[in-house]
Design an enzyme around this catalytic site. Sequence first.
Site, PDB file in Angstrom:
ATOM      1  N   HIS A 112       5.902  15.070  28.375  1.00  0.00           N
ATOM      2  CA  HIS A 112       5.921  15.273  26.923  1.00  0.00           C
ATOM      3  C   HIS A 112       4.845  14.424  26.248  1.00  0.00           C
ATOM      4  CE1 HIS A 112       7.842  14.911  22.810  1.00  0.00           C
ATOM      5  NE2 HIS A 112       7.814  16.217  22.990  1.00  0.00           N
ATOM      6  N   ASP A 152       7.912  20.221  22.582  1.00  0.00           N
ATOM      7  CA  ASP A 152       9.291  19.763  22.400  1.00  0.00           C
ATOM      8  C   ASP A 152      10.270  20.644  23.170  1.00  0.00           C
ATOM      9  OD1 ASP A 152       8.206  17.816  20.795  1.00  0.00           O
ATOM     10  OD2 ASP A 152       8.991  18.622  18.909  1.00  0.00           O
TER      11      ASP A 152
END
Length: 138
Positions: free
Chosen positions: A67, A111
């Site tokens: 991420h 996300d």
Amino acid sequence: MKGLLPLAWFLACSVPAVQGGLLDLKSMIEKVTGKNALTNYGFYGCYCGWGGRGTPKDGTDWCCWAHDHCYGRLEEKGCNIRTQSYKYRFAWGVVTCEPGPFCHVNLCACDRKLVYCLKRNLRSYNPQYQYFPNILCS
């Protein structure tokens, strides 16, 4: 089968879109994993939360590593990852990013990948890494 398409279309259109951004990542994490985002992931391992260094501790930490790198690629392209907003829908355990400008859609995609990765790693979540001191990351 023919009757399912209109039903799916109706349901997709009737689920309200949710505003996104860094603050709403918390909401997305909680909806998909069922865990409190801040207490369970805010300080987890070497990469969950702000910053990151060293080798990720486990699968959950690898999710956060990926991420961070996803966000890094967006920052290189001029996206403001902390304040950029986007829209997504959440229904029946599925996160769907809404169409929009490049940064919005791709931030949502980063996300979305994170929350599904966290969900895949729920069984290996290790409370020992929940408040892991970054000084031990190398």
